[in-house]
Design a protein around this motif. Structure first.
Motif, PDB file in Angstrom:
ATOM      1  N   VAL A 113      -1.571  -2.659   0.241  1.00 20.86           N
ATOM      2  CA  VAL A 113      -1.983  -3.830  -0.153  1.00 20.86           C
ATOM      3  C   VAL A 113      -1.494  -5.136  -0.779  1.00 20.86           C
ATOM      4  O   VAL A 113      -1.514  -6.093  -0.935  1.00 20.86           O
ATOM      5  CB  VAL A 113      -3.970  -3.540  -0.432  1.00 20.86           C
ATOM      6  N   ALA A 114      -0.672  -4.305  -1.646  1.00 16.31           N
ATOM      7  CA  ALA A 114       0.374  -4.933  -2.344  1.00 16.31           C
ATOM      8  C   ALA A 114       1.333  -5.457  -1.721  1.00 16.31           C
ATOM      9  O   ALA A 114       1.380  -7.088  -2.373  1.00 16.31           O
ATOM     10  CB  ALA A 114       0.657  -4.022  -3.959  1.00 16.31           C
ATOM     11  N   ASP A 115       1.833  -5.359  -0.815  1.00 19.68           N
ATOM     12  CA  ASP A 115       3.572  -5.791  -0.216  1.00 19.68           C
ATOM     13  C   ASP A 115       2.466  -6.898   0.821  1.00 19.68           C
ATOM     14  O   ASP A 115       2.912  -8.003   0.550  1.00 19.68           O
ATOM     15  CB  ASP A 115       3.454  -4.912   1.017  1.00 19.68           C
ATOM     16  N   ILE A 116       1.672  -7.146   1.521  1.00 20.30           N
ATOM     17  CA  ILE A 116       0.471  -7.843   2.502  1.00 20.30           C
ATOM     18  C   ILE A 116       0.457  -8.942   1.394  1.00 20.30           C
ATOM     19  O   ILE A 116       0.427 -10.155   1.586  1.00 20.30           O
ATOM     20  CB  ILE A 116      -1.210  -7.486   2.983  1.00 20.30           C
ATOM     21  N   ALA A 117      -0.546  -8.735   0.500  1.00 17.65           N
ATOM     22  CA  ALA A 117      -0.749  -9.665  -0.779  1.00 17.65           C
ATOM     23  C   ALA A 117       0.501 -10.594  -1.112  1.00 17.65           C
ATOM     24  O   ALA A 117       0.724 -12.289  -1.412  1.00 17.65           O
ATOM     25  CB  ALA A 117      -1.071  -9.555  -2.068  1.00 17.65           C
ATOM     26  N   LYS A 118       1.688 -10.119  -1.700  1.00 14.33           N
ATOM     27  CA  LYS A 118       2.794 -10.588  -1.831  1.00 14.33           C
ATOM     28  C   LYS A 118       4.332 -10.951  -0.821  1.00 14.33           C
ATOM     29  O   LYS A 118       4.917 -12.288  -0.951  1.00 14.33           O
ATOM     30  CB  LYS A 118       4.011 -10.032  -3.061  1.00 14.33           C
ATOM     31  N   SER A 119       4.278 -10.413   0.143  1.00 17.47           N
ATOM     32  CA  SER A 119       5.388 -10.320   0.699  1.00 17.47           C
ATOM     33  C   SER A 119       4.740 -11.502   2.455  1.00 17.47           C
ATOM     34  O   SER A 119       5.194 -11.367   3.065  1.00 17.47           O
ATOM     35  CB  SER A 119       5.776  -9.456   1.267  1.00 17.47           C
ATOM     36  N   TYR A 120       3.101 -10.811   2.451  1.00 23.08           N
ATOM     37  CA  TYR A 120       2.742 -12.297   4.263  1.00 23.08           C
ATOM     38  C   TYR A 120       2.356 -13.110   4.082  1.00 23.08           C
ATOM     39  O   TYR A 120       0.765 -13.245   2.752  1.00 23.08           O
ATOM     40  CB  TYR A 120       2.062 -10.988   5.407  1.00 23.08           C
ATOM     41  N   PRO A 121       2.213 -14.279   4.513  1.00 17.47           N
ATOM     42  CA  PRO A 121       1.587 -15.274   4.403  1.00 17.47           C
ATOM     43  C   PRO A 121       0.031 -15.304   4.753  1.00 17.47           C
ATOM     44  O   PRO A 121       0.382 -14.375   6.541  1.00 17.47           O
ATOM     45  CB  PRO A 121       2.252 -16.783   4.957  1.00 17.47           C
ATOM     46  N   GLU A 181      -9.509 -14.590   0.455  1.00 15.45           N
ATOM     47  CA  GLU A 181      -9.823 -13.982  -0.329  1.00 15.45           C
ATOM     48  C   GLU A 181     -10.407 -11.940  -0.919  1.00 15.45           C
ATOM     49  O   GLU A 181     -11.692 -11.479  -0.679  1.00 15.45           O
ATOM     50  CB  GLU A 181     -11.660 -15.175   0.351  1.00 15.45           C
ATOM     51  N   LEU A 182     -10.032 -11.428   0.652  1.00 11.18           N
ATOM     52  CA  LEU A 182     -10.409 -10.099   0.584  1.00 11.18           C
ATOM     53  C   LEU A 182      -9.528  -9.446   0.710  1.00 11.18           C
ATOM     54  O   LEU A 182      -9.992  -8.040   0.538  1.00 11.18           O
ATOM     55  CB  LEU A 182     -10.983  -9.881   2.389  1.00 11.18           C
ATOM     56  N   ILE A 183      -8.213  -9.525   0.001  1.00 12.82           N
ATOM     57  CA  ILE A 183      -7.456  -9.112  -0.763  1.00 12.82           C
ATOM     58  C   ILE A 183      -7.534  -7.716  -1.240  1.00 12.82           C
ATOM     59  O   ILE A 183      -7.996  -6.300  -1.823  1.00 12.82           O
ATOM     60  CB  ILE A 183      -6.192  -9.742  -0.810  1.00 12.82           C
ATOM     61  N   GLU A 184      -8.710  -8.531  -2.579  1.00 12.50           N
ATOM     62  CA  GLU A 184      -8.781  -7.579  -3.755  1.00 12.50           C
ATOM     63  C   GLU A 184      -9.632  -6.801  -3.322  1.00 12.50           C
ATOM     64  O   GLU A 184     -10.028  -5.180  -4.514  1.00 12.50           O
ATOM     65  CB  GLU A 184      -9.001  -8.259  -4.985  1.00 12.50           C
ATOM     66  N   ASP A 185     -11.106  -6.757  -2.421  1.00 12.30           N
ATOM     67  CA  ASP A 185     -12.686  -5.977  -2.011  1.00 12.30           C
ATOM     68  C   ASP A 185     -11.242  -5.196  -1.112  1.00 12.30           C
ATOM     69  O   ASP A 185     -11.741  -3.496  -1.221  1.00 12.30           O
ATOM     70  CB  ASP A 185     -13.246  -6.414  -1.402  1.00 12.30           C
ATOM     71  N   LEU A 186     -10.803  -5.170  -0.334  1.00 12.14           N
ATOM     72  CA  LEU A 186     -10.101  -4.345   0.367  1.00 12.14           C
ATOM     73  C   LEU A 186      -8.603  -2.925  -0.394  1.00 12.14           C
ATOM     74  O   LEU A 186      -9.262  -2.098  -0.421  1.00 12.14           O
ATOM     75  CB  LEU A 186      -9.025  -4.804   1.329  1.00 12.14           C
ATOM     76  N   PHE A 240      -9.437  -2.350  -3.902  1.00  7.88           N
ATOM     77  CA  PHE A 240     -10.506  -1.922  -4.358  1.00  7.88           C
ATOM     78  C   PHE A 240     -10.582  -0.549  -3.315  1.00  7.88           C
ATOM     79  O   PHE A 240     -11.252   0.321  -3.734  1.00  7.88           O
ATOM     80  CB  PHE A 240     -11.478  -2.554  -5.156  1.00  7.88           C
ATOM     81  N   PHE A 241     -11.606  -0.478  -2.234  1.00  9.62           N
ATOM     82  CA  PHE A 241     -11.906  -0.396  -0.695  1.00  9.62           C
ATOM     83  C   PHE A 241     -10.562   0.857  -1.191  1.00  9.62           C
ATOM     84  O   PHE A 241     -10.642   2.351  -1.327  1.00  9.62           O
ATOM     85  CB  PHE A 241     -11.543  -0.561   0.001  1.00  9.62           C
ATOM     86  N   ILE A 242      -9.478   0.504  -1.057  1.00  3.28           N
ATOM     87  CA  ILE A 242      -8.479   1.894  -1.131  1.00  3.28           C
ATOM     88  C   ILE A 242      -8.130   2.870  -1.888  1.00  3.28           C
ATOM     89  O   ILE A 242      -7.656   3.399  -1.686  1.00  3.28           O
ATOM     90  CB  ILE A 242      -6.801   1.135  -0.879  1.00  3.28           C
ATOM     91  N   GLU A 243      -8.474   2.074  -2.822  1.00  3.58           N
ATOM     92  CA  GLU A 243      -8.312   2.841  -4.398  1.00  3.58           C
ATOM     93  C   GLU A 243      -9.304   4.002  -4.885  1.00  3.58           C
ATOM     94  O   GLU A 243      -8.656   5.440  -4.992  1.00  3.58           O
ATOM     95  CB  GLU A 243      -8.282   1.745  -5.978  1.00  3.58           C
ATOM     96  N   LYS A 244     -10.313   3.577  -4.314  1.00  2.13           N
ATOM     97  CA  LYS A 244     -11.795   4.131  -3.640  1.00  2.13           C
ATOM     98  C   LYS A 244     -11.306   5.703  -2.834  1.00  2.13           C
ATOM     99  O   LYS A 244     -11.844   7.000  -3.446  1.00  2.13           O
ATOM    100  CB  LYS A 244     -13.031   3.899  -3.385  1.00  2.13           C
ATOM    101  N   LYS A 245     -10.691   4.817  -1.967  1.00  2.00           N
ATOM    102  CA  LYS A 245     -10.806   5.617  -0.332  1.00  2.00           C
ATOM    103  C   LYS A 245      -9.834   7.596  -0.739  1.00  2.00           C
ATOM    104  O   LYS A 245      -8.797   8.329  -0.169  1.00  2.00           O
ATOM    105  CB  LYS A 245     -10.703   5.526   0.748  1.00  2.00           C
ATOM    106  N   PHE A 246      -7.952   6.251  -1.294  1.00  9.31           N
ATOM    107  CA  PHE A 246      -7.193   7.276  -1.328  1.00  9.31           C
ATOM    108  C   PHE A 246      -7.005   7.553  -2.974  1.00  9.31           C
ATOM    109  O   PHE A 246      -5.867   7.729  -3.142  1.00  9.31           O
ATOM    110  CB  PHE A 246      -5.835   6.350  -0.822  1.00  9.31           C
TER     111      PHE A 246
END
Length: 138
Positions: free
Chosen positions: A110-118, A125-130, A132-138
Motif C-alpha cells: 500500500v505504501a508503494d501504491i501511494a507514492k509510486s503509482y499515479p 481517497e481509499l488508500i488510508e482506509d486500505l 488501516f485494513f491491511i495493518e489489522k489483517k497482517f
C-alpha cells in the motif's frame, strides 16, 4: 445535475499483504492511471455481485462473495460525473489474476501504491482506509 456513476472496486490482497492494481489502458477515461480492479454496477446487481462479475471479466479469476470484506467507500465529484464507489478486500480467489482487457497489472504494498503509482483522485481517497485494513489483517 451531473450523472451519477455507481461502480465497485476490489483490493485483491495476497498472503504478503500486497495489493493487485491495474493500469487503465489507452483510449479509456483516465488512461495511464493505476486503479483497483472493478467496474460498473449493472441494473439489478448488488455491489458484491458486480465485483464478482468484473473480477472474472477483467482478471479471469473467481471470487466468492464470502471472501469479500468491505473496506471503505468514496463519493467523488469528477468534472463530468459523480462517482460512488465501495471498495472490498478480497483475500481468497480461484485462478491466477491476469489482465484480460489489455491492462497491465502489478502487485505492490500500500505504501508503494501511494507514492509510486499515479491513482485517479477517487482511488487516492481509499488508500488510508486500505492501509488501516491491511495493518489489522497482517
Amino acid at each position: 445535475m451531473k450523472k451519477v456513476l455507481n461502480v465497485v472496486a476490489g483490493a485483491l490482497i495476497d498472503s504478503d499483504g500486497r495489493i493487485l492494481i491495474s493500469e487503465r489502458p489507452a483510449g479509456k477515461n483516465l488512461a495511464g492511471f493505476w486503479e483497483f480492479p472493478g467496474g460498473k454496477i449493472e441494473s439489478g446487481e448488488t455491489a458484491e455481485d458486480a465485483l464478482v462479475r468484473e473480477l472474472n471479466e477483467e482478471l479471469g479469476i473467481l471470487v466468492d462473495k464470502s471472501a469479500m470484506e468491505p473496506v471503505s467507500s468514496v463519493s467523488f465529484d469528477y468534472p463530468d460525473f459523480h462517482l460512488q464507489m465501495p471498495l472490498f478486500a478480497c483475500l481468497r480467489w480461484q485462478g491466477v489474476p491476469a489482465g484480460r482487457e489489455g491492462q497491465k497489472t502489478a502487485w505492490a504494498d500500500v505504501a508503494d501504491i501511494a507514492k509510486s503509482y499515479p491513482l485517479p483522485p477517487a482511488d487516492k481517497e481509499l488508500i488510508e482506509d486500505l492501509r488501516f485494513f491491511i495493518e489489522k489483517k497482517f
